[in-house]
Design an enzyme around this catalytic site. Structure first.
Site, PDB file in Angstrom:
ATOM      1  N   ASN A  11       0.775  -1.287  -0.220  1.00 62.22           N
ATOM      2  CA  ASN A  11      -0.034  -0.111   0.157  1.00 62.22           C
ATOM      3  C   ASN A  11       0.623   1.271  -0.097  1.00 62.22           C
ATOM      4  O   ASN A  11       0.285   2.331  -0.263  1.00 62.22           O
ATOM      5  CB  ASN A  11      -1.041   0.188   1.275  1.00 62.22           C
ATOM      6  CG  ASN A  11      -0.192   0.003   2.814  1.00 62.22           C
ATOM      7  OD1 ASN A  11       0.548  -1.201   2.614  1.00 62.22           O
ATOM      8  ND2 ASN A  11      -0.306   0.626   3.413  1.00 62.22           N
ATOM      9  N   GLY A  13       5.102   2.742  -0.118  1.00 61.11           N
ATOM     10  CA  GLY A  13       6.904   2.831  -0.299  1.00 61.11           C
ATOM     11  C   GLY A  13       7.129   1.761  -1.426  1.00 61.11           C
ATOM     12  O   GLY A  13       6.769   1.708  -2.385  1.00 61.11           O
ATOM     13  N   ILE A  14       8.129   0.670  -0.860  1.00 57.57           N
ATOM     14  CA  ILE A  14       8.848  -0.066  -1.688  1.00 57.57           C
ATOM     15  C   ILE A  14       7.563  -1.066  -2.286  1.00 57.57           C
ATOM     16  O   ILE A  14       7.516  -1.282  -3.612  1.00 57.57           O
ATOM     17  CB  ILE A  14       9.873  -0.986  -0.976  1.00 57.57           C
ATOM     18  CG1 ILE A  14      10.894   0.089  -0.850  1.00 57.57           C
ATOM     19  CG2 ILE A  14      10.274  -1.963  -1.782  1.00 57.57           C
ATOM     20  CD1 ILE A  14      12.283  -0.530   0.143  1.00 57.57           C
ATOM     21  N   ARG A  34      -3.381  -2.720   6.050  1.00 55.96           N
ATOM     22  CA  ARG A  34      -3.827  -3.029   7.423  1.00 55.96           C
ATOM     23  C   ARG A  34      -4.695  -1.710   7.721  1.00 55.96           C
ATOM     24  O   ARG A  34      -5.972  -1.474   7.209  1.00 55.96           O
ATOM     25  CB  ARG A  34      -2.898  -3.078   8.318  1.00 55.96           C
ATOM     26  CG  ARG A  34      -1.967  -4.359   8.271  1.00 55.96           C
ATOM     27  CD  ARG A  34      -0.710  -4.407   9.436  1.00 55.96           C
ATOM     28  NE  ARG A  34      -1.502  -4.357  10.924  1.00 55.96           N
ATOM     29  CZ  ARG A  34      -0.525  -3.748  11.729  1.00 55.96           C
ATOM     30  NH1 ARG A  34       0.715  -3.359  11.664  1.00 55.96           N
ATOM     31  NH2 ARG A  34      -1.147  -3.818  12.887  1.00 55.96           N
ATOM     32  N   GLY A  77       5.913  -5.402   6.914  1.00 60.12           N
ATOM     33  CA  GLY A  77       6.897  -5.432   7.808  1.00 60.12           C
ATOM     34  C   GLY A  77       6.625  -4.221   8.790  1.00 60.12           C
ATOM     35  O   GLY A  77       6.121  -3.273   8.556  1.00 60.12           O
ATOM     36  N   TYR A 140      14.839  -6.335  14.392  1.00 61.51           N
ATOM     37  CA  TYR A 140      14.765  -5.923  12.719  1.00 61.51           C
ATOM     38  C   TYR A 140      15.741  -6.827  11.992  1.00 61.51           C
ATOM     39  O   TYR A 140      15.478  -7.627  11.162  1.00 61.51           O
ATOM     40  CB  TYR A 140      14.749  -4.509  12.401  1.00 61.51           C
ATOM     41  CG  TYR A 140      14.173  -4.194  11.040  1.00 61.51           C
ATOM     42  CD1 TYR A 140      13.090  -4.314  10.575  1.00 61.51           C
ATOM     43  CD2 TYR A 140      15.486  -3.978  10.168  1.00 61.51           C
ATOM     44  CE1 TYR A 140      12.943  -4.160   9.238  1.00 61.51           C
ATOM     45  CE2 TYR A 140      15.089  -3.556   8.757  1.00 61.51           C
ATOM     46  CZ  TYR A 140      13.859  -3.561   8.295  1.00 61.51           C
ATOM     47  OH  TYR A 140      13.410  -3.217   7.087  1.00 61.51           O
ATOM     48  N   LYS A 144      15.268  -9.891   9.545  1.00 59.79           N
ATOM     49  CA  LYS A 144      15.580  -9.825   7.962  1.00 59.79           C
ATOM     50  C   LYS A 144      16.632 -10.764   7.787  1.00 59.79           C
ATOM     51  O   LYS A 144      16.730 -11.423   6.566  1.00 59.79           O
ATOM     52  CB  LYS A 144      15.974  -8.594   7.832  1.00 59.79           C
ATOM     53  CG  LYS A 144      14.948  -7.471   7.735  1.00 59.79           C
ATOM     54  CD  LYS A 144      13.901  -7.823   6.971  1.00 59.79           C
ATOM     55  CE  LYS A 144      12.814  -6.837   6.749  1.00 59.79           C
ATOM     56  NZ  LYS A 144      11.665  -6.901   5.851  1.00 59.79           N
TER      57      LYS A 144
END
Length: 234
Positions: A11, A13-14, A34, A77, A140, A144
């Site tokens: 939805n 950004g990247i 969300r 994320g 984080y 990742k």
């Protein structure tokens, strides 16, 4: 031929850049979101990465509209940045639950259709923090980094069914999230980036297009940094 694509966290950004790029190529693209407003022009479904039932429902909706998901990009994320001595256990578990276990839940649901079709493309969106770490991001970075082991194990499991699983690891990319970091942190990241500037979301989208397209058909279990050289050799 148009493919059914799902981009989690697509939805903004990247994720949104990836979704737009694949839609421009003619794919039928859906995104999960969300609480934020869903993007225009794409099928948007609500999904909570910590809830397997929510993920199932999202897939059911996408499959009803676009058919079984053939290309999955796991991008959803969260961050809960704190130095270790101030980090609560829930800060760690929530990030791992959304970022890593959420990837597991989503991939597990997606491969049902891919295995039946004997074809699929999966991309996990990691971060170069897996290689160089970051103060305040123990949670984080751990999540990742876990994506690498996940992708390489899945490459073995799913390869015989012509399903590829790869990781894209962005460095400093110009997004709303990256604009929230301190000036000092940004200067440090740019100082250890050989190209000396932040990337654009379109750079990451191009990497995903390659890995999910015909040109990337013989690539699996790989980590593709899109980082301007940040973490070089990591």
């Amino acid at each position: 031929m148009a493919r059914s694509v799902l981009v989690t966290g697509g939805n903004r950004g990247i994720g949104l850049a990836v979704a737009r790029a694949l839609a421009a190529d003619g794919d039928r693209v859906a995104v999960t979101h969300r609480d934020t407003r869903p993007p225009d022009g794409l099928l948007a479904v609500r999904a909570e990465m910590t809830d397997p039932q929510s993920i199932d429902t999202a897939f059911d909706k996408v499959e009803a509209e676009h058919g079984p998901v053939e290309v999955l990009v796991v991008n959803a994320g969260i961050t809960r940045d704190r130095l270790l001595l101030r980090m609560e256990e829930r800060d760690f578990t929530e990030v791992v639950d959304v970022n890593l276990q959420g990837a597991f839940r989503t991939v597990r649901r997606a491969v049902r259709g891919m295995m039946r079709a004997r074809w699929g493309r999966i991309v996990l969106m990691s971060s170069m923090t897996y290689a160089y770490g970051a103060p305040g991001q123990v949670n984080y970075a751990a999540a990742k980094a876990g994506m690498l082991g996940m992708a390489r194990s899945l490459a073995w499991e799913l390869g015989p069914r012509n399903i590829t699983v790869n990781v894209v690891a962005p460095g400093l990319i110009d997004t709303d999230m990256s604009r929230e970091i301190t000036d000092g942190r940004r200067r440090h990241l740019l100082a250890i980036t050989p190209l000396g500037h932040a990337g654009e979301v379109e750079d990451v989208a191009a990497a995903v297009r390659y890995l999910t397209g015909e040109s990337g058909r013989y690539v699996t279990g790989a980590v593709l940094p899109v980082s301007g050289g940040l973490g070089l050799g990591g």
